[in-house]
Design an enzyme around this catalytic site. Structure first.
Site, short mmCIF file in Angstrom:
data_model
loop_
_atom_site.label_atom_id
_atom_site.label_comp_id
_atom_site.label_asym_id
_atom_site.label_seq_id
_atom_site.Cartn_x
_atom_site.Cartn_y
_atom_site.Cartn_z
N VAL A 109 -5.17 2.62 -0.22
CA VAL A 109 -5.33 1.94 -1.33
C VAL A 109 -5.56 0.30 -1.17
O VAL A 109 -6.56 -0.32 -2.01
CB VAL A 109 -3.80 2.02 -2.07
N ASP A 110 -5.07 -0.18 -0.23
CA ASP A 110 -5.65 -1.46 0.28
C ASP A 110 -7.16 -1.80 0.57
O ASP A 110 -7.88 -2.57 0.01
CB ASP A 110 -4.96 -2.07 1.53
N VAL A 111 -7.65 -0.60 1.24
CA VAL A 111 -8.96 -0.49 1.56
C VAL A 111 -9.98 -0.33 0.40
O VAL A 111 -11.01 -1.17 0.18
CB VAL A 111 -9.08 0.61 2.59
N GLY A 142 -9.92 -3.45 -1.62
CA GLY A 142 -11.03 -4.42 -1.01
C GLY A 142 -12.40 -4.25 -1.41
O GLY A 142 -13.18 -5.15 -1.63
N ASP A 182 0.77 -1.33 0.04
CA ASP A 182 0.11 0.02 0.00
C ASP A 182 0.87 1.25 -0.14
O ASP A 182 0.59 2.21 -0.79
CB ASP A 182 -0.98 0.01 1.24
#
Length: 402
Positions: free
Chosen positions: A174-176, A179, A146
């Site tokens: 960015v990960d969130v 997802g 991320d």
């Protein structure tokens, strides 16, 4: 007339969560919140990397990070790098609806689980692959982090003070968002399956998510050819839209149109701002942001945050306090919205966690399971879903397959 309540929107759907860290587990948790039965597959002995990410840890040694993104799942430990583990994985896939994975490119294929295998053996399965850079392009083989993606995507370049250094967001944003995109894409593929009767391969990656997150900033560049820059807490296209000091703290103000600005100017005791040609219209305010922001800062320093919020909200001007995380999680509105929930965990006991951020009044989302202990449901899944005997499970454990 109230609608009859039913189970969750995804009741009866089985999800195999082969992911770790954040983007994949968050996607799996959202599907679980919607009612899906989620089996989280983890390496024996170690489990998901985030089980060791801390402090903080609970007294029983559970990581707060892991607990935040793995509810509504059962945990099965399985060594998928060995043949016996791959055979169990294949059996599970034949009985599942969705598989989420974030392995390096080619890992599932190396184990024999190709798209062709799925089409032949599990044609209704929706496979979602989450990677750092996608399956094509010069960087496709790079691992995704991320922090690095915030830098590479341009997001970091627009965060921070105007004269300061590029700054990352406070969470792995960015990960969130990846997802969220993964969950959204899976739901679309499931809707398509209702028409076609077949699953499909869904691909999302951190790089694409980071680029897409630029939204209006990207559009500004593509239209104007001018690169973006940092505005601190300000907005590139709207003024006043930032934070200001008050007599006892700070306040966030978001004036979205000229009418709101006129009311803002009146409420702060400076109605002349709305008559000034440098400030009356938003394009002029953007061109003269430094002059206007300076005058607003001086005006708001004359009052306390709570008083300004009361007065500005009464005038219909969007504004709010800058809460700490602790203040936000104990805010009366947070509690009224059930955005902090209490669940019973096998070792922690009563534990608090962030609630579900979406409401479905006919098929309500629910928290039915606390985040699992490592391998808590291994025997339950192998015996119940796959029909393995106690002797076979004992042998698998002895061989360190589970």
């Amino acid at each position: 007339m109230s609608e009859k309540k039913t189970g969750g929107a995804l009741d009866g759907l089985r999800v195999l969560d082969l992911t770790r860290i954040l983007a994949g587990p968050l996607c799996g948790q959202m599907l679980g919140d919607m009612g899906a039965e989620v089996i989280k597959v983890e390496p024996p002995g170690t489990g998901d990397d985030t089980r060791t990410w801390g402090p903080p840890f609970t007294e029983g040694g559970e990581s707060a990070y892991f607990l935040g993104i793995n509810r509504n799942k059962r945990s099965l430990t399985l060594n998928m790098a060995v043949k016996a583990g791959q055979e169990i994985l294949a059996q599970l896939l034949r009985q599942t609806d969705v598989v989420i994975e974030n392995f390096k490119l080619g890992t599932l294929e190396k184990w024999g689980i190709t798209n062709a295998w799925l089409e032949k053996n599990a044609p209704r399965v929706v496979r979602c692959s989450i990677t750092g850079y996608g399956s094509s392009g010069p960087d496709a083989r790079l691992p995704g982090y991320d922090f690095i993606l915030q830098a590479e995507s341009g997001l970091m370049s627009i965060c921070g003070e105007a004269d300061g250094t590029p700054t990352k967001y406070g969470v792995a944003i960015v990960d969130v968002v990846t997802g969220l995109y993964a969950c959204n894409s899976i739901l679309a593929a499931l809707a398509a399956r209702e028409r076609t009767g077949r699953g499909q391969h869904v691909e999302v990656c951190l790089y694409d998510s980071g680029i897409a997150m630029l939204i209006n900033v990207a559009s500004n560049y593509l239209v104007s050819g001018k690169d973006a820059r940092r505005f601190g807490n300000g907005h590139p296209s709207i003024v006043p839209y930032t934070t200001y000091p008050t007599a006892d703290g700070m306040i966030a103000v978001a004036v979205g149109n000229d009418g709101q600005f006129a009311r803002f100017a009146e409420t702060t005791g400076h109605p002349e701002w709305a008559q000034n040609t440098r400030f009356a219209k938003n394009p002029a305010r953007v061109a003269n942001r430094d002059a206007l922001d300076g005058q607003i800062a001086q005006a708001l320093k004359q009052g306390r945050t709570a008083d300004w919020i009361a007065r500005l909200r009464a005038a219909g001007v969007p504004c709010g306090p800058i809460n700490t995380v602790a203040e936000a999680l104990t805010d009366p509105h947070t509690l009224a919205r059930d955005m902090v929930r209490t669940v019973k965990h096998p070792t922690v006991g009563e534990m608090k966690m962030v609630g579900i951020p979406f409401r479905l009044n006919g098929t309500p989302a629910t928290i039915r399971r606390a985040p699992p202990l490592l391998g808590q449901h291994t025997e339950e899944v192998l015996a119940g879903e796959l029909g393995l005997s106690a002797a076979r499970i004992t042998q698998l454990r002895k061989e360190k397959v589970i």
